[in-house]
Scaffold this motif. Structure first.
Motif, PDB file in Angstrom:
ATOM      1  N   ARG A  97       1.041   8.249  14.047  1.00  0.00           N
ATOM      2  CA  ARG A  97       1.742   7.106  13.443  1.00  0.00           C
ATOM      3  C   ARG A  97       1.781   7.292  11.933  1.00  0.00           C
ATOM      4  O   ARG A  97       0.879   7.892  11.350  1.00  0.00           O
ATOM      5  N   SER A  98       2.794   6.719  11.318  1.00  0.00           N
ATOM      6  CA  SER A  98       2.903   6.748   9.860  1.00  0.00           C
ATOM      7  C   SER A  98       2.717   5.352   9.292  1.00  0.00           C
ATOM      8  O   SER A  98       3.090   4.367   9.929  1.00  0.00           O
ATOM      9  N   MET A  99       2.182   5.294   8.074  1.00  0.00           N
ATOM     10  CA  MET A  99       2.061   4.008   7.384  1.00  0.00           C
ATOM     11  C   MET A  99       3.438   3.572   6.911  1.00  0.00           C
ATOM     12  O   MET A  99       4.257   4.413   6.536  1.00  0.00           O
ATOM     13  N   HIS A 100       3.664   2.265   6.909  1.00  0.00           N
ATOM     14  CA  HIS A 100       4.985   1.739   6.570  1.00  0.00           C
ATOM     15  C   HIS A 100       5.061   1.228   5.132  1.00  0.00           C
ATOM     16  O   HIS A 100       5.486   0.119   4.895  1.00  0.00           O
ATOM     17  N   PHE A 101       4.588   2.037   4.177  1.00  0.00           N
ATOM     18  CA  PHE A 101       4.827   1.689   2.772  1.00  0.00           C
ATOM     19  C   PHE A 101       5.848   2.684   2.233  1.00  0.00           C
ATOM     20  O   PHE A 101       6.072   3.729   2.814  1.00  0.00           O
ATOM     21  N   ARG A 102       6.452   2.326   1.112  1.00  0.00           N
ATOM     22  CA  ARG A 102       7.438   3.237   0.539  1.00  0.00           C
ATOM     23  C   ARG A 102       6.861   3.962  -0.650  1.00  0.00           C
ATOM     24  O   ARG A 102       6.103   3.427  -1.407  1.00  0.00           O
TER      25      ARG A 102
END
Lengths: 79, 600
Positions: free
Chosen positions: A74-79
């Motif tokens: 999974r990836s973190m959802h920040f930009r």
């Protein structure tokens, strides 16, 4: 081939997966099958789903009695 | 009627002109003066000695500072860059500065929303007076966070006595060896002796957790500041195991788990084993909230309906790894269609080699110059679908750009009962599809947000200015209240309404993990105050998780469907969301905590 996405990668690669019994089969059967392969690294996530880490060949054998889906990162959802 | 005309100074900001005007009229009210950064003992009599905080833009900041004469004892002019001065001076000095030919612009410093207050106001938790609108604070409820780690030395994880508010932490290992569990006493010891269990090298988890339940700090307070934490530092693979550990630890206590993470390897219809597991561990008093994803503009999804005989060819580019050291480029993708339909699908290399996806139940491999390719097609009975997998694995990180671009997927429809096909790159940053009518922004909500029981959260903007080590920052392109341009769009592949709602996720200021990757982002971090301003649906999700924590305090046995009904009935509609009961950007609308709590 890189796991866990590959189906034809090295059979001895140890992969993390979730397994859920196919219709007509049970979680006990999954646990029993994994034990027959000396798999220790497993836990009962829910009354149906087993979290397991085992060689790819073991997990592919399991597909006769279970839906086996390899865990993917999974990836973190920040930009 | 008497009319007075003032000439506006073109170099001065509107607010500064207003102050200069009001000084002349001696009508500067206390509230306005205070808001503009002025120190006023009495608003009725603004004297020359009153000071105002301004930024001065000049061709040479040092020179401009030297040219200001007769500064009062309390007045200050400090160059903060080659072209900018930070000044705290009287309005008379401002007039002198404005006359300086070296000066191009003078602006009042605005009081910035340093903290979550913009978000807290946006969701109806904080009134204009700064007081909370609801009595619930999360007491008796547990917040679970599955994330990159946590800086537990941060005051936002401590109570007023300095004690840790964390009941337990599970540290999963990157090598997937057995995770380590810590209780409160072990964490207290570990964060006292410098071993720092569960530390956060990235800074994401610290920020997320503090949004949900951080203790009041520098004017900022998390949504549920009296809740206690159960934390999982995840390896990003065993995330559902982490959520399960949290619910086990919570026992009979109500608990909400936040997952500000996701991916796109799967059917996107709630039928993956991972999503089913999340459904099964959720239930009364056990709620999971997840970020919808930031993939609206990533061009990682193609989808559309075909008619028999129709052929479409979609180019794509494999992206280089962003890891340090760089890893070989790697692009896994999956395509999904209903089993009554029939598609021929081929991968075409940049040099024109055509590789057909094999029949259902088969896998084939190709070895091209510098890249291994695996193609397979499998039945997916869980949703009467067929799954096509394409995996490109480059052998070296040192690969030419020509080898990465101009790949193509060719899709030909033989039979169309429904005729729809959808495909996703496994995650952002691996590959992007080029412009093509099949490239869709819709259906970019990731997994596990597509799980049936999970509350999926989109992001909108609640703040456009913030403070940082590099001084005040702002993003003039942001529109307060508008859906964040990155926020993934619904619905799911099977047409369910996700995201469920939208919450402030664009520009949230919360806890900064010391020595983390984010601590070196000087435009985002205020390192001395240990605060960080970033954006993402990662930041919107914990706002909603905090709200759910408050809901559970009021009613411990709420189920995921109850939460969804509450949100559906109480989410706020405005000019941005429109009046429709659900839309793919905002879901049911914007979180309104006060209305939701009142409805329970």
């Amino acid at each position: 081939m890189s796991d866990p996405y590959s189906r034809l990668g090295n059979p001895e690669d140890v992969i993390s997966a979730l397994a859920m019994p196919l219709e007509g089969h049970s979680q006990d059967e999954i646990v029993e099958a994994l034990r027959r392969h000396d798999v220790q690294d497993m836990s009962l996530l829910t009354p149906q789903v087993v979290s397991v880490r085992a060689p790819r060949r073991v997990l592919q054998d399991l597909e006769s009695i279970a839906r086996v889906e390899f865990k993917t990162p999974r990836s973190m959802h920040f930009r | 009627m008497q009319k007075t005309t003032f000439k506006l100074d073109a170099k001065a900001s509107i607010s500064l002109n207003s102050m200069l005007k009001r000084q002349v009229k001696k009508q500067l009210p206390l509230m306005t003066a205070s808001m503009m950064g002025m120190t006023t003992q009495s608003a009725r009599a603004v004297r020359k000695s009153d000071l105002v905080s301004v930024f001065v833009e000049a061709t040479d900041a040092e020179k401009a500072a030297r040219q200001v004469k007769n500064l009062g004892a309390d007045e200050q002019l400090v160059p903060i860059s080659e072209n900018v001065l930070a000044a705290r001076v009287s309005l008379d000095t401002v007039r002198d500065i404005l006359k300086n030919k070296n000066v191009s612009r003078v602006q009042t410093k605005k009081k910035l929303d340093l903290h979550l207050d913009a978000a807290a106001r946006d969701v109806g938790l904080i009134q204009a007076t700064g007081t909370r609108t609801v009595s619930e604070t999360g007491k008796g409820v547990l917040i679970g966070i599955v994330d990159s780690g946590f800086d537990l030395s941060h005051p936002m994880f401590r109570d007023s006595s300095g004690n840790l508010r964390v009941d337990g932490l599970l540290e999963q290992k990157d090598d997937q060896s057995a995770p380590t569990e810590y209780d409160n006493a072990q964490l207290t010891t570990g964060w006292g002796n410098g071993t720092n269990p569960g530390a956060d090298p990235i800074g994401h988890g610290t920020h997320v957790a503090s949004i949900t339940g951080g203790t009041a700090y520098h004017g900022f307070e998390g949504i549920a500041p009296d809740a206690r934490f159960l934390l999982v530092k995840t390896n990003f693979l065993d995330t559902t195991d982490g959520a399960k550990w949290i619910f086990n630890k919570a026992g009979t206590k109500p608990c909400v788990v936040n997952m500000s993470l996701g991916g796109h390897w799967g059917a996107h219809d709630g039928t993956s084993v991972d999503e089913i597991a999340l459904d099964q561990i959720s239930g009364p008093g056990k709620i999971i909230v997840a970020s919808a994803g930031n993939e609206r503009e990533w061009s990682l999804h193609v989808g559309g309906r075909f008619t028999p005989g129709q052929t479409e060819t979609v180019p794509f580019t494999v992206l280089r790894s962003r890891n340090v050291p760089p890893q070989p480029p790697f692009a896994p993708m999956t395509f999904w269609y209903q089993q009554n339909d029939d598609f021929d699908i081929s991968l075409i290399s940049p040099t024109g080699q055509v590789m057909a996806i094999p029949a259902v139940g088969s896998t084939t491999q190709f070895s091209l110059s510098g890249v291994d390719i695996e193609l397979s097609r499998q039945s997916y009975p869980a949703s009467s679908s067929v799954q096509v997998q394409i995996v490109l694995s480059f052998r070296s990180a040192n690969v030419s750009q020509l080898a990465l671009q101009n790949w193509k997927i060719r899709i030909h429809c033989n039979t169309a009962v429904i005729g729809r096909i959808d495909g996703w790159v496994a995650n952002s940053g691996m590959a992007i599809f080029s412009a093509h009518p099949l490239v869709e922004q819709a259906r970019t909500v990731g997994m596990p947000a597509t799980a049936k029981s999970v509350i999926a959260v989109a992001s909108h903007t609640s703040k456009s200015a913030w403070n940082s080590d590099n001084g005040p920052q702002n993003d003039p392109g942001l529109v307060i209240g508008r859906s964040s341009s990155f926020s993934s769009l619904g619905p799911t592949r099977d047409g369910r309404q996700k995201p469920d709602l939208s919450a402030p996720g664009e520009l949230l200021t919360a806890a900064l993990a010391s020595n983390s990757d984010f601590a070196s982002e000087l435009d985002r971090a205020v390192t001395a105050d240990r605060l960080l301003t970033i954006e993402g649906t990662s930041m919107a999700s914990p706002v909603v998780a905090g709200a759910v924590c408050l809901f559970l305090q009021k009613k411990k046995t709420l189920k995921p469907d109850d939460i969804r009904s509450i949100l559906q009935a109480t989410c706020r509609k405005d000019l941005h969301t429109g009046a429709m009961s659900w839309n793919p950007m905002y879901g049911y609308g914007k979180l309104d905590i006060k209305s939701a709590i009142d409805s329970i």
